[in-house]
Write an enzyme that holds these catalytic residues in place. Structure first.
Site, PDB file in Angstrom:
ATOM      1  N   HIS A 181       0.864  -1.189   0.000  1.00 34.09           N
ATOM      2  CA  HIS A 181       0.000   0.000   0.000  1.00 34.09           C
ATOM      3  C   HIS A 181       0.905   1.246   0.000  1.00 34.09           C
ATOM      4  CE1 HIS A 181      -2.457   3.122   1.956  1.00 34.09           C
ATOM      5  NE2 HIS A 181      -3.480   2.526   1.374  1.00 34.09           N
ATOM      6  N   ASN A 183       1.317   3.802   1.739  1.00 38.40           N
ATOM      7  CA  ASN A 183       1.941   4.333   2.958  1.00 38.40           C
ATOM      8  C   ASN A 183       3.012   3.389   3.515  1.00 38.40           C
ATOM      9  OD1 ASN A 183       0.575   2.376   4.403  1.00 38.40           O
ATOM     10  ND2 ASN A 183      -0.824   3.761   5.447  1.00 38.40           N
ATOM     11  N   LYS A 184       3.276   2.277   2.812  1.00 37.63           N
ATOM     12  CA  LYS A 184       4.281   1.318   3.289  1.00 37.63           C
ATOM     13  C   LYS A 184       5.684   1.708   2.792  1.00 37.63           C
ATOM     14  CE  LYS A 184       1.274  -1.193   5.456  1.00 37.63           C
ATOM     15  NZ  LYS A 184       0.012  -0.577   5.090  1.00 37.63           N
ATOM     16  N   VAL A 185       6.700   0.975   3.276  1.00 37.40           N
ATOM     17  CA  VAL A 185       8.088   1.336   2.934  1.00 37.40           C
ATOM     18  C   VAL A 185       8.312   1.249   1.422  1.00 37.40           C
ATOM     19  CG1 VAL A 185      10.520   0.755   3.312  1.00 37.40           C
ATOM     20  CG2 VAL A 185       8.910   0.658   5.215  1.00 37.40           C
TER      21      VAL A 185
END
Ligand SMILES: Cc1ncc(COP(=O)(O)O)c(C=O)c1O
Length: 385
Positions: A181, A183-185
Site C-alpha cells: 500500500h 503508505n508502506k516502505v
C-alpha cells in the site's frame, strides 16, 4: 521554508518507475502478465523465498493463506489487537474465530507468554504482526507452533525488509504476507504478496487468487496459451496487475535505499526527542534485528505533554503537519466487542498504546527541513522555546 501541509507519509517514485508504467500501458498488457511474473521472481530473490505470489493487497494474502490453511468453523487463530483490522477480518472471512491476546508494552508486538496461555484444542494458527517493522520474537513463536502443531501466518504488512537474527523476514518460517500500500516502505499502489516454503499451499493459493481457475490469464491470452480452462474451486479475484508490478519492480530495487533513508530520520528523531518527557520513544527488542521502519510511533505522555494524543494531533494539524494513528486497539471496535464480548480492560498494554500512540511524519523523501519543521511545531505546541 515551505509551509505546505506536510503529509505524514508519501511514496518515493523515480523516473524509471514512471517509464516502466508508461511502457506497461503502451504494451497493451495491463492485467496480470509478464511484469507480475518478473516482480515475483525479484521478490523471491530479495526474500530468499522458494515461493512468492503477488496479489492485489495484503488483505487478500491474509485471507487466502488462512483459507488455504483449511480452517473450520470453531477453529481459533491467536493474534494481537495492536494491528489493522485486516488481520482480524480475514480470520473471520476464512471461517475461524480471532482470539486476541495482549502485546508487550515496549515492542507493541504480541506477548509470547499470552500466546501460550490462549492455546486451546481449537487453536489452529498464530498470526503475529511485526508492528511498525519491529520483528516479533519468532523463535519462541515457532517453538510453540511446533509443539502444538499450529500454522504461523506472519503479518509482515509493516515489515518489508526487516531482519530477525540476521535473516530477512520472508526467508524462513511458515508463511508471510507483505503489503505494498502507498503508505508502506515500498509500494505498488495497492498490492501485496505471500511468501512461503509450502509448495502445496502455493498451488492452492495460486488457484484461489484467480477465480479457482487452474491456469492464469497470462497463459490464456499469450501466444503459447490456450483459451480453454477449468474451474476447480470457487476462487477470488485477488491477482496483481502488471501496472502494479511495473511500480513494484523498481520500488524493490530502491528498497534498501528507502530503508536507509528512513533509518537516518528515525536516528535523528531518537536523538532529538530522547530528552523530551512529553514522549515515550519506540523501544527496540533485546534480540538481534534490523528494523525497516514503517512508522515512527512514540507515545504521547499526557501528564508531561499537558494534552492528550488527539489534542496533540489537532494542534500539529493547525501547524500544517499531518500525523498518523497506528493502531486503535482492535478489540475496542464495536464489531469485535459485540461479536466476541471484548471490552476495555481486556488488554491493558494494547489499550495504553492505543490511547497514546501517534505516528510522526516518516518517508524516504522527507528532508531534514521537513523534519525540522516537525520538531519546531512540536516545540511550539509543548512551549519548549
Ligand atoms: C498490520 C496490517 N495488516 C494488514 C494490512 C492490510 O494491508 P493492505 O492494505 O495491503 O491490504 C495492513 C494495512 O495497513 C496492516 O497495517
Amino acid at each position: 521554508m515551505s509551509n505546505e501541509f506536510l503529509k505524514f507519509c508519501t511514496p518515493e517514485i523515480n523516473q524509471e518507475t514512471i517509464d516502466e508504467v508508461t511502457a506497461c500501458i503502451k504494451s497493451g498488457w495491463l492485467a496480470t502478465g509478464p511484469r507480475v511474473k518478473q516482480f515475483e521472481e525479484d521478490l523471491k530473490k530479495y526474500l530468499k523465498a522458494p515461493y512468492v505470489l503477488a496479489l492485489n493487497s495484503a488483505t487478500s494474502g491474509l485471507h487466502l493463506a488462512l483459507k488455504c490453511f483449511g480452517l473450520e468453523p470453531q477453529d481459533e487463530v491467536i493474534t494481537t489487537p495492536m494491528t489493522f483490522v485486516a488481520s482480524l477480518n480475514t480470520i473471520i472471512h476464512a471461517g475461524a474465530r480471532p482470539v486476541m491476546v495482549d502485546v508487550d508494552l515496549k515492542t507493541r508486538n504480541i506477548a509470547i507468554d499470552k500466546i501460550k496461555a490462549a492455546i486451546t484444542p481449537r487453536t489452529k494458527a498464530i498470526l503475529p504482526v511485526h508492528f511498525a517493522g519491529i520483528p516479533v520474537d519468532l523463535d519462541p513463536i515457532y517453538e510453540i507452533a511446533q509443539k502444538h502443531n499450529l500454522r504461523v501466518l506472519e503479518d509482515c504488512a509493516h515489515a518489508m525488509g526487516s531482519h530477525y537474527k540476521g535473516k530477512v523476514l520472508g526467508s524462513f518460517g511458515d508463511t508471510q504476507v507483505f503489503s505494498f500500500h502507498p503508505n508502506k516502505v515500498m509500494t505498488t499502489g495497492e498490492g501485496g504478496s505471500i511468501s512461503t516454503r509450502d509448495e502445496q499451499l502455493t498451488k492452492k493459493i495460486s488457484i484461489q487468487r484467480f477465480h479457482g481457475i487452474d491456469r492464469d490469464s497470462f497463459n490464456r491470452f499469450s501466444k503459447e496459451g490456450s483459451q480453454h480452462y477449468d474451474v476447480i474451486q470457487p476462487g477470488y479475484k485477488y491477482n496483481m496487475m502488471d501496472l502494479q508490478a511495473a511500480i513494484g519492480i523498481h520500488q524493490l530495487q530502491q528498497l534498501e535505499s528507502f530503508i536507509a533513508k528512513r533509518q537516518k530520520l528515525v536516528d535523528r528523531y531518537n536523538e532529538i526527542l530522547a530528552s523530551w518527557p512529553e514522549f515515550t520513544l519506540p523501544t527496540l527488542p533485546s534480540y538481534d534485528c534490523r528494523v525497516s521502519w514503517y512508522i515512527y510511533a512514540p507515545l504521547v505522555n499526557p501528564e508531561t505533554a499537558g494534552m492528550d494524543r488527539d489534542t496533540f494531533i489537532a494542534k500539529m494539524k493547525e501547524q500544517n503537519i499531518g500525523l498518523g494513528y497506528h493502531h486503535h486497539a482492535a478489540h475496542l471496535y464495536t464489531y469485535y466487542k459485540e461479536t466476541f464480548g471484548y471490552q476495555r480492560g481486556d488488554f491493558p498494554n494494547a489499550e495504553a498504546i492505543s490511547d497514546r500512540v501517534v505516528s510522526l511524519p516518516l518517508f524516504s523523501t522527507m528532508t531534514i527541513a521537513d523534519q525540522d519543521r516537525t520538531i519546531t511545531a512540536m516545540k511550539k505546541i509543548f512551549k519548549k522555546e
